[in-house]
Design a protein around this motif. Structure first.
Motif, PDB file in Angstrom:
ATOM      1  N   LYS A   1     113.603  58.349  53.870  1.00 45.49           N
ATOM      2  CA  LYS A   1     113.532  57.816  55.373  1.00 45.49           C
ATOM      3  C   LYS A   1     112.845  56.393  55.231  1.00 45.49           C
ATOM      4  N   GLN A   2     112.036  56.140  54.338  1.00 48.50           N
ATOM      5  CA  GLN A   2     111.354  54.731  54.278  1.00 48.50           C
ATOM      6  C   GLN A   2     112.481  53.946  53.788  1.00 48.50           C
ATOM      7  N   GLU A   3     113.122  54.233  52.907  1.00 48.63           N
ATOM      8  CA  GLU A   3     114.314  53.495  52.173  1.00 48.63           C
ATOM      9  C   GLU A   3     115.248  52.951  53.325  1.00 48.63           C
ATOM     10  N   GLY A   4     115.636  53.905  54.319  1.00 49.34           N
ATOM     11  CA  GLY A   4     116.348  53.580  55.464  1.00 49.34           C
ATOM     12  C   GLY A   4     115.720  52.806  56.151  1.00 49.34           C
ATOM     13  N   ILE A   5     114.338  52.853  56.475  1.00 49.10           N
ATOM     14  CA  ILE A   5     113.657  52.018  57.380  1.00 49.10           C
ATOM     15  C   ILE A   5     113.642  50.525  56.902  1.00 49.10           C
TER      16      ILE A   5
ATOM     17  N   LYS B   1     105.922  49.186  60.830  1.00 51.78           N
ATOM     18  CA  LYS B   1     104.618  48.999  59.868  1.00 51.78           C
ATOM     19  C   LYS B   1     103.782  50.188  60.203  1.00 51.78           C
ATOM     20  N   LYS B   2     103.811  50.545  61.475  1.00 48.10           N
ATOM     21  CA  LYS B   2     102.896  51.824  61.769  1.00 48.10           C
ATOM     22  C   LYS B   2     103.480  53.096  61.048  1.00 48.10           C
ATOM     23  N   GLU B   3     104.909  52.970  60.927  1.00 47.48           N
ATOM     24  CA  GLU B   3     105.507  54.683  60.332  1.00 47.48           C
ATOM     25  C   GLU B   3     105.115  54.448  58.639  1.00 47.48           C
TER      26      GLU B   3
END
Length: 348
Positions: A282-286, A303-305
């Protein structure tokens, strides 16, 4: 040394509920019904050639009618579809029904098929439900539509609602050609986790709660004889205690417990690793989205995520360390590099 072996471990679950008297008492407590007859079914059936064996446990007579009660206890990722399939297999009487002659054609007599109650004892999962259990059956679609009809329920004319309700009741009461048989089959998920946590706040005197309370106490590594004082004067629970006493177990039983504990730990670690991998993906997608240009407002949200994800990872790392896992083991299980783990801990 703990006083009782964990009831929730498969070997001891079978050891306890293989006794008809114990099973009958539990089922009567949960179903809130008197069981006139109970028969344990020993036949086993395979779903497919390579599937696990499923055993249909009890054939019970309640209020003059027979039902099949299949009680299982476990958890798999595909638990819903798995148990729906088990539930759909029905019982041995479907398979062994005598053929009925109709002219030159011989057919199975499906009128002998009995309703099936599939009870799944969920130990640590609650499928995101807050109640003690969740019960499902096959009902007329109009019943679902009636409940979900927001326009109808916002109608100030209560008589219109009552009229529609009467129509739904007539539909669900239809017994033509045994169509009501569909709703008589039930799939019930029982949540030990919820029942145990709600014991103090829920003053309900439902008898089934004591079974899940008892099971939860046996899970405690430090359980002792004083934990079960309230159960010792009950004839059925005295037999359950007798079957679970640690000092009566064989060497093989002790090895089984150790093996099961290790299996549970590895399973928990596996699912934890999966969860972390999903978070990473998920982070890579963001990050990709940020790289190709998103506006400033979404950038703040990203950034919050990231901060939230880092906090969750830090919490998981601490939890794994508290269980005695080394940084190297945590890295292996989570897929995080040693440097990433070091940085996450440093930011705490």
């Amino acid at each position: 040394m703990k006083y009782l072996a964990p009831l929730n471990y498969d070997r001891f679950f079978r050891k306890v509920f293989s006794d008809n008297t114990i099973a009958k008492q539990f089922l009567e407590d949960f179903l809130e019904a008197k069981i006139e007859e109970i028969e344990q079914l020993g036949d086993k059936h395979r779903i497919t050639d390579d599937a696990a064996i499923v055993e249909f446990d009890y054939r019970c007579k309640i209020n003059g009618k027979y039902i099949i009660i299949d009680m299982q206890q476990w958890y798999k990722p595909d638990v819903i579809r798995r148990f729906y399939l088990y539930h759909s297999l029905k019982d041995k009487y479907v398979i062994s029904d005598p053929l009925v002659s109709k002219g030159k054609v011989k057919q199975k007599n499906y009128s002998l098929v009995e309703p099936v109650y599939t009870l799944i004892w969920m130990v640590d999962d609650n499928l995101n439900f807050s109640g003690d259990y969740a019960e499902f059956s096959l009902n007329h679609q109009d019943l679902i539509n009636f409940v979900r009809d927001e326009h109808l329920w916002l109608n100030p004319d209560i008589y219109e609602i009552a009229k529609r309700r009467k129509e739904i009741v007539q539909l669900t009461d239809n017994q033509f050609k045994d169509v009501n048989f569909l709703a008589e089959n039930k799939l019930v998920f029982m949540f030990q986790k919820n029942i145990a946590s709600n014991l103090e706040s829920n003053r309900s005197n439902k008898k089934y709660k004591r079974w899940f309370d008892f099971a939860t106490k046996t899970k405690d590594d430090n359980n002792n004889v004083n934990d079960f004082t309230e159960f010792t004067n009950d004839k059925v629970f005295s037999e359950v205690i007798k079957r679970l006493r640690r000092d009566k177990l064989t060497d093989d039983d002790i090895k089984y417990i150790e093996s099961e504990e290790e299996h549970i730990k590895l399973t928990q670690d596996f699912y934890l690793k999966q969860k972390l991998q999903l978070e990473q993906e998920k982070q890579e997608g963001i990050d990709i989205g940020v790289g190709i240009g998103v506006d400033k407002g979404i950038g703040i949200g990203v950034k919050k995520e990231k901060a939230k994800n880092k906090a969750e990872k830090n919490k998981m790392i601490k939890n794994m360390e508290s269980k005695g896992l080394s940084v190297e083991a945590i890295s292996d299980l989570t897929g995080l590099s040693l440097e990433e783990i070091k940085n996450i801990k440093a930011d705490d």
